[in-house]
Design a protein around this motif. Structure first.
Motif, PDB file in Angstrom:
ATOM      1  N   THR A   1      34.776  18.516  16.907  1.00 54.48           N
ATOM      2  CA  THR A   1      35.190  17.834  18.065  1.00 54.48           C
ATOM      3  C   THR A   1      35.956  18.809  19.053  1.00 54.48           C
ATOM      4  N   VAL A   2      35.312  19.123  20.305  1.00 54.54           N
ATOM      5  CA  VAL A   2      35.727  19.928  21.197  1.00 54.54           C
ATOM      6  C   VAL A   2      35.945  19.350  22.552  1.00 54.54           C
ATOM      7  N   ASP A   3      36.771  20.390  23.299  1.00 54.00           N
ATOM      8  CA  ASP A   3      37.175  19.958  24.630  1.00 54.00           C
ATOM      9  C   ASP A   3      36.611  21.257  25.264  1.00 54.00           C
ATOM     10  N   GLU A   4      35.546  21.387  26.214  1.00 55.61           N
ATOM     11  CA  GLU A   4      35.213  22.307  26.910  1.00 55.61           C
ATOM     12  C   GLU A   4      36.008  22.963  27.949  1.00 55.61           C
ATOM     13  N   GLY A   5      36.616  22.072  28.827  1.00 57.14           N
ATOM     14  CA  GLY A   5      37.347  22.471  30.098  1.00 57.14           C
ATOM     15  C   GLY A   5      36.380  22.803  31.125  1.00 57.14           C
ATOM     16  N   GLU A   6      36.868  23.511  32.071  1.00 58.80           N
ATOM     17  CA  GLU A   6      36.278  23.992  33.364  1.00 58.80           C
ATOM     18  C   GLU A   6      35.901  25.648  32.944  1.00 58.80           C
ATOM     19  N   LYS A   7      34.948  25.958  33.849  1.00 60.28           N
ATOM     20  CA  LYS A   7      34.399  27.204  33.708  1.00 60.28           C
ATOM     21  C   LYS A   7      35.081  28.090  34.912  1.00 60.28           C
ATOM     22  N   TYR A   8      35.484  29.319  34.232  1.00 61.58           N
ATOM     23  CA  TYR A   8      36.266  30.076  35.438  1.00 61.58           C
ATOM     24  C   TYR A   8      35.604  31.444  35.698  1.00 61.58           C
ATOM     25  N   LYS A   9      35.948  32.017  36.665  1.00 58.40           N
ATOM     26  CA  LYS A   9      35.322  33.233  37.132  1.00 58.40           C
ATOM     27  C   LYS A   9      36.280  34.336  37.182  1.00 58.40           C
ATOM     28  N   PHE A  10      36.185  35.552  37.217  1.00 56.58           N
ATOM     29  CA  PHE A  10      37.003  36.779  37.453  1.00 56.58           C
ATOM     30  C   PHE A  10      37.720  36.587  38.755  1.00 56.58           C
ATOM     31  N   GLY A  11      38.748  36.645  39.173  1.00 60.14           N
ATOM     32  CA  GLY A  11      39.169  36.789  40.606  1.00 60.14           C
ATOM     33  C   GLY A  11      39.680  38.308  40.887  1.00 60.14           C
ATOM     34  N   ASN A  12      40.887  38.690  41.105  1.00 59.20           N
ATOM     35  CA  ASN A  12      41.169  40.204  41.509  1.00 59.20           C
ATOM     36  C   ASN A  12      41.352  40.929  40.316  1.00 59.20           C
ATOM     37  N   ILE A  13      40.643  42.322  40.260  1.00 58.66           N
ATOM     38  CA  ILE A  13      40.691  43.092  39.121  1.00 58.66           C
ATOM     39  C   ILE A  13      41.545  44.240  39.725  1.00 58.66           C
ATOM     40  N   SER A  14      42.739  44.562  39.006  1.00 54.62           N
ATOM     41  CA  SER A  14      43.420  46.018  39.280  1.00 54.62           C
ATOM     42  C   SER A  14      43.877  46.472  38.070  1.00 54.62           C
ATOM     43  N   VAL A  15      44.380  47.574  38.237  1.00 55.72           N
ATOM     44  CA  VAL A  15      44.745  48.529  37.076  1.00 55.72           C
ATOM     45  C   VAL A  15      46.212  49.261  37.520  1.00 55.72           C
ATOM     46  N   LYS A  16      47.150  48.996  37.066  1.00 57.52           N
ATOM     47  CA  LYS A  16      48.559  49.895  36.931  1.00 57.52           C
ATOM     48  C   LYS A  16      48.489  50.952  36.161  1.00 57.52           C
ATOM     49  N   ASN A  17      48.384  51.997  36.852  1.00 56.22           N
ATOM     50  CA  ASN A  17      48.444  53.378  36.365  1.00 56.22           C
ATOM     51  C   ASN A  17      49.622  54.258  36.508  1.00 56.22           C
ATOM     52  N   PRO A  18      50.347  54.394  35.495  1.00 59.19           N
ATOM     53  CA  PRO A  18      51.540  55.411  35.713  1.00 59.19           C
ATOM     54  C   PRO A  18      51.255  56.667  35.736  1.00 59.19           C
ATOM     55  N   PHE A  19      50.144  57.377  35.471  1.00 58.26           N
ATOM     56  CA  PHE A  19      49.711  58.777  35.270  1.00 58.26           C
ATOM     57  C   PHE A  19      49.374  59.312  36.507  1.00 58.26           C
ATOM     58  N   PRO A  20      50.073  60.212  37.153  1.00 57.10           N
ATOM     59  CA  PRO A  20      49.506  60.390  38.280  1.00 57.10           C
ATOM     60  C   PRO A  20      48.433  61.779  38.330  1.00 57.10           C
ATOM     61  N   ASP A  21      48.447  62.312  37.033  1.00 56.81           N
ATOM     62  CA  ASP A  21      46.952  63.134  36.719  1.00 56.81           C
ATOM     63  C   ASP A  21      45.991  62.407  36.106  1.00 56.81           C
ATOM     64  N   VAL A  22      45.915  61.185  36.079  1.00 53.48           N
ATOM     65  CA  VAL A  22      44.711  60.349  35.704  1.00 53.48           C
ATOM     66  C   VAL A  22      44.016  59.586  36.761  1.00 53.48           C
ATOM     67  N   PRO A  23      42.924  60.446  37.436  1.00 53.15           N
ATOM     68  CA  PRO A  23      42.540  59.752  38.666  1.00 53.15           C
ATOM     69  C   PRO A  23      41.957  58.425  38.583  1.00 53.15           C
ATOM     70  N   GLU A  24      42.824  57.514  39.368  1.00 53.84           N
ATOM     71  CA  GLU A  24      42.277  56.254  39.653  1.00 53.84           C
ATOM     72  C   GLU A  24      40.904  55.811  39.486  1.00 53.84           C
ATOM     73  N   SER A  25      39.877  56.883  40.123  1.00 51.89           N
ATOM     74  CA  SER A  25      38.667  56.449  40.114  1.00 51.89           C
ATOM     75  C   SER A  25      38.120  56.389  38.451  1.00 51.89           C
ATOM     76  N   GLU A  26      38.516  57.259  37.676  1.00 53.05           N
ATOM     77  CA  GLU A  26      38.343  57.372  36.353  1.00 53.05           C
ATOM     78  C   GLU A  26      38.337  55.787  35.723  1.00 53.05           C
ATOM     79  N   LEU A  27      39.642  55.283  36.243  1.00 46.39           N
ATOM     80  CA  LEU A  27      40.031  53.941  35.416  1.00 46.39           C
ATOM     81  C   LEU A  27      39.195  52.938  35.828  1.00 46.39           C
ATOM     82  N   THR A  28      38.955  52.910  37.397  1.00 45.10           N
ATOM     83  CA  THR A  28      38.181  51.726  37.935  1.00 45.10           C
ATOM     84  C   THR A  28      36.592  51.983  37.482  1.00 45.10           C
TER      85      THR A  28
END
Length: 755
Positions: free
Chosen positions: A254-281
């Motif tokens: 017996t299941v309760d499916e609920g509603e279908k969701y999509k991804f909203g805003n996607i972000s990365v919090k990067n504390p390393f200045p020598d790791v390029p943001e572009s590599e993470l995205t």
């Protein structure tokens, strides 16, 4: 007044209890046969000089009883003497299991705590029965009964026999779903492990009821819905019912499916200045507006860890922080990376290898001491070691050094046998019935070298082969080896070949990787042949010395569950045969196969192209056995070597050609049989062109032969079954374009197995 009365009463009771206690001056043990009296006293915790009353006597008796050594214990004081009367429990002489067929005796004995030469204990027997019944229930045998029997022997010994009546397994009659609206019940059944019972499921246990598997199925349902955007999905209840004889079980999710969701805003919090943001995205596995998929979230976490670890920051933690927007039905995600210091590898210690040399293991590791610590690189090294099949298990255990940004890495391996004795049998249209056997050692003398000895006997071919390969010559990624083989081809009565050939071949080879996907091999070989051609009527000696090089491109990813591939495999080769041998020519070859999966990777489109060209040197004649032939598996719908030029007097036999072009396009698709049996249907379209033979074959005995280089085509259908013993391939082909002297073969079967 009340308190004073209570105090006086308690004092009287205490004095009374003390008055009835006696001081132990001697311990008298009676009834012991195997155990000495002093051991009984120590086991009961009795001390000379202590006061023992009724409560303490009961405590001593209980302690002796629970030790398991005695079936009866009585403890009482008589004056200053503590009398301990015991009856020793019987000693177990033998423990046996009878009546088990579905579960091995070794597996059942793992659940038995009652051991030989120990004391018999009824409570232990009951626990053994309970654990063995649990094992049977996990296999679906709910009607199993286990009756323990005690057989009394002399000298206070017993044999214990567990008599098992297994009964019948409990099969799953039906799997139903309640509350599902977005996905059909049939789709959901395909996403779980359990299966409804059917006669063809004779090779699996998934249609046998297992309560733990049902609970795991509920987790698989949740994962399926989370992959498809239903973040609120729940399995509200899992209920079921046995039939009266417990032969079948019906389950309802017996299941309760609920509603279908999509991804909203996607972000990365990067504390390393020598790791390029572009590599993470760049490693993010999802974009805004995509359907929410929990697997993509996990893949992104792993990818972010790998991207940061490649810059030397080990043991980072990536925490996905979701924010659910119920109105918009979106989930915002921020991947928060926790800061750590850069860490380097100090030492790499290899442990557990008794047979395999350290340098063989080191060759598989992509990291060295002093490199930045990278979890991704370490995992790659673990995978490399597992792929060698030298080890049953490989563990990479990093240990950080105190007060330093350094890490020691322990590579713990558990070796396993690497020798393989294999055999097989099969049947094909080319070689008929075949039996082969071989011995392979893939880690010879612990040096990672491969030694193989193999032989096969078929209706139309016999072969013996010895091969040696050194995968890391001079400690570099350079493989080298040699092969010695003797092959007898009895093709004079097969299809359209019309020749026999005995060939002794000796070859040396070297190979190396050019890139991740490209590799090259160089091969030098000598073949000493005896050829019999039905047109020439007699045996003729031939010697071939060949220098060849080949390039291979391999970029395949495999779906092991569906046994399908996606990607490209290609080979290019060129060889020169001459150096004073009886034949002199150049041979050029190339082939490419491309595969793509679609529709949940259950369908596959496969296309291939194969080309070859033999260039005579000067006016040298190319003997027929070294030419190209088409038909059979290379051009379905036609007989083996069934197309191409023919001698007018020997129309049954192909003259072969100096070049060829052939290809195929095939669509593989699922059939009504469940996927776990790996049965696929397919439709195909084949084509081929066989070039003309040498000009010496244009005439025979003053008459023109049938010479052509026309295209042939065919279409057909088939069934592929990857059986537990090996693959079987059935196909039916119908030629569309052919010449009057071509030979058809509508049905083609190939089957091969190993054990």
């Amino acid at each position: 007044m009340v308190r004073k009365t209570a105090f006086v009463f308690g004092l009287i009771v205490g004095l009374g209890a003390t008055a009835y206690a006696e001081t132990v001056s001697r311990v008298n043990v009676r009834g012991n046969e195997r155990m000495d009296a002093e051991s009984v006293r120590i086991l009961g915790g009795v001390r000379i000089g202590e006061n023992v009353g009724e409560a303490r006597a009961n405590e001593i008796a209980k302690k002796l009883q629970t030790s398991g050594y005695f079936s009866r214990v009585s403890v009482r004081m008589s004056g200053n003497v503590l009398n301990i009367d015991i009856t020793e429990a019987p000693t177990i002489n033998m423990v046996t299991i009878e009546g088990n067929d579905e579960i091995s005796t070794d597996d059942l004995k793992k659940e038995i705590r009652l051991k030989e030469r120990s004391s018999f204990d009824e409570s232990v027997v009951g626990g053994d029965v309970s654990r063995m019944l649990t094992v049977y229930q996990r296999k679906g045998f709910f009607g199993t009964k286990i009756e323990p029997k005690k057989i009394i022997l002399d000298d206070n010994r017993v044999n214990v026999v567990y008599e098992i009546t297994e009964g019948h397994p409990t099969y799953i009659r039906s799997i139903e779903f309640d509350g599902n609206k977005k996905f059909s019940s049939r789709t959901l059944r395909g996403e779980i492990l359990s299966r409804e019972h059917a006669w063809w499921r004779i090779m699996t246990q998934f249609d046998v009821f297992d309560e733990d598997r049902i609970q795991y199925d509920a987790q698989m349902l949740r994962q399926f819905y989370l992959r498809n955007g239903y973040v609120d999905f729940m399995v509200k209840n899992t209920s079921g019912q046995f039939t009266q004889n417990r032969e079948y079980y019906s389950v309802v999710f017996t299941v309760d499916e609920g509603e279908k969701y999509k991804f909203g805003n996607i972000s990365v919090k990067n504390p390393f200045p020598d790791v390029p943001e572009s590599e993470l995205t760049d490693v993010l596995k999802m974009s805004r507006g995509d359907t929410y998929n929990a697997d993509l979230v996990d893949d992104t976490i792993s990818a972010l860890r790998g991207a940061v670890a490649d810059h030397g920051y080990a043991f980072i933690n990536v925490e996905p922080v979701p924010v659910k927007n119920s109105d918009a039905r979106t989930v915002d995600l921020e991947f928060v990376i926790q800061k750590t210091n850069r860490i380097y590898l100090n030492t790499i210690n290899i442990l557990g290898n008794v047979r395999t040399f350290d340098n063989v293991i080191e060759q598989q590791l992509p990291m060295r001491s002093g490199d930045p610590f990278s979890l991704q690189t370490i995992e790659q090294g673990r995978q490399n070691l597992m792929h060698t099949r030298f080890f049953k298990d490989v563990q990479m255990v990093p240990t950080r050094l105190a007060d330093a940004n350094m890490m020691n890495l322990d590579v713990k391996v558990e070796e396993q046998p690497t020798g393989e004795l294999s055999g097989g049998f099969g049947w094909s249209n080319i070689n008929g019935f075949m039996v082969d056997a071989g011995i392979t050692e893939s880690n010879f003398m612990g040096r990672g070298q491969i030694v193989q000895l193999r032989g096969s006997i078929a209706q139309y071919q016999k072969q013996a082969l010895f091969s040696f390969t050194e995968p890391y010559l001079f400690g570099r990624q350079l493989s080298a080896g040699f092969d010695v083989s003797y092959t007898m081809y009895d093709y004079s009565s097969l299809g359209s070949f019309g020749y026999d050939r005995d060939s002794l071949s000796i070859a040396g080879r070297m190979g190396w990787k050019l890139t991740d996907h490209w590799s090259q091999t160089v091969r030098l070989s000598a073949s000493f042949d005896q050829n019999y051609d039905i047109q020439l009527a007699g045996w003729h000696d031939a010697t071939l010395y060949t220098l060849a090089t080949g390039f291979r491109y391999y970029n395949l990813s495999t779906n092991f569950e569906q046994n399908t591939h996606t990607g490209i495999v290609s080979n290019l080769g060129v060889s020169y045969t001459g150096f004073g041998g009886t034949e002199e020519f150049m041979r050029y070859s190339g082939d490419i196969t491309a595969m793509v999966n679609f529709l949940d990777e259950r369908w596959q489109l496969r296309t291939s192209l194969d080309v070859g060209y033999i260039q005579p040197i000067g006016d040298d004649y190319i003997t027929r056995v070294y030419r190209y032939f088409l038909g059979g598996e290379s051009l379905r719908g036609f007989d083996i070597a069934g197309v191409g030029s023919r001698n007018w007097a020997y129309r049954s036999y192909s003259l072969g050609g100096l070049w060829k072009i052939n290809g195929s396009t095939q669509l593989n698709f699922p059939v009504f049989i469940p996927d776990e049996y790996q049965v696929k249907g397919f439709v195909f379209a084949d084509y081929g062109i066989l070039g003309k033979p040498p000009h010496e074959e244009n005439t025979f005995a003053g008459r023109d032969n049938y010479i052509d280089d026309d295209i042939r085509t065919s279409v057909g259908v088939g069934v592929y079954w990857n059986t537990p013993m090996g693959p079987m391939n059935f196909s039916w082909g119908w030629p569309l374009k052919m010449n009057k002297y071509d030979r058809e073969r509508r049905f083609l079967l190939s089957f091969e197995t190993q054990f």
